[in-house]
Scaffold this active site. Sequence first.
Site: not given
Ligand code: IMP
Length: 196
Positions: A71, A155, A11
Site C-alpha cells: 500500500d 501524482y 493492479n
Molecule cells: P497504491 O496503494 O499503491 O494503490 O497507491 C495509492 C495511491 O497513491 C495511488 O492511487 C496514487 O494516487 C498514489 N501513488 C502511489 N504510488 C504512486 C506513484 O508511484 N506515482 C504516483 N502516484 C502514486
Amino acid sequence: MIEEIILATSNNHKVEEMKKNLNGLEIKVTPMTSFCKYPQTEEDGKTLEKNAIKKAKDAAKFFNKWTLADDSGLEVDWLNGEPGVYSARYAGENCLYDNNKKLLLALKGVPFEKRTAKFRTVIAISSPNREIYLVEGKIYGIIALQSLGNNGFGYDPVFYVPEYKKTFAELSIDIKNSISHRAVALQKAKEIIKSL
Ligand code: IMP
C-alpha cells in the site's frame, strides 16, 4: 525455503513492477489475478501498514500460501502528511484525475522549499499461517508548482525529485521504477524472501 509467493494485487502495473524487482529469486511469483477467484479486500485501514497487512493476510488465508501485498501514499509535510493513506481518493471516489489539481490548490502560495513531501510504500509479506513481515520504502521530493511530464500515473506529474531535477512524470519509466518508494520496498522484501 519458499517455493511460491502470491502477489496480492489486482493492479497489472504493480504486478509488472513487483515481478521486475523480485527477478532473480528462485521462487515462483504468481499474481493472484491468475486464479479465477481471489479476495477483494476493502482498504479501510487508517494507515498504509494496516491496509498492506489486511491484503496480505486475506490472500494468505484464501490461498493458504505465502503472499505479498503493498500500500502506498503521498505524504505532504505542509498538509501534515495528507493525503497519505487516502491518496487514491483525495479528491473523492473515482476522481483520480482531479487529485493533482486539488493538491496544487491546497499548496497555492506555498513557496517551493516548503512543499516537501515523500512517497511511502509499505509491503507486507504473509506466511500461509498469517505471520507478517513488514518493510517500507520511501522517496523524498517536492510538490512542483505545476504539473509537468506525461509518463507514469497518479501524482507523478507533481512529484519533483531534486536529484534528477525532474518530476516523476518527466523521468523514464525505467528510471522512476528503479528509484521509487515501491522499488526500495521491493528490494527490502526481496532480501526477506531470500532469508526465509
Ligand atoms: P497504491 O496503494 O499503491 O494503490 O497507491 C495509492 C495511491 O497513491 C495511488 O492511487 C496514487 O494516487 C498514489 N501513488 C502511489 N504510488 C504512486 C506513484 O508511484 N506515482 C504516483 N502516484 C502514486
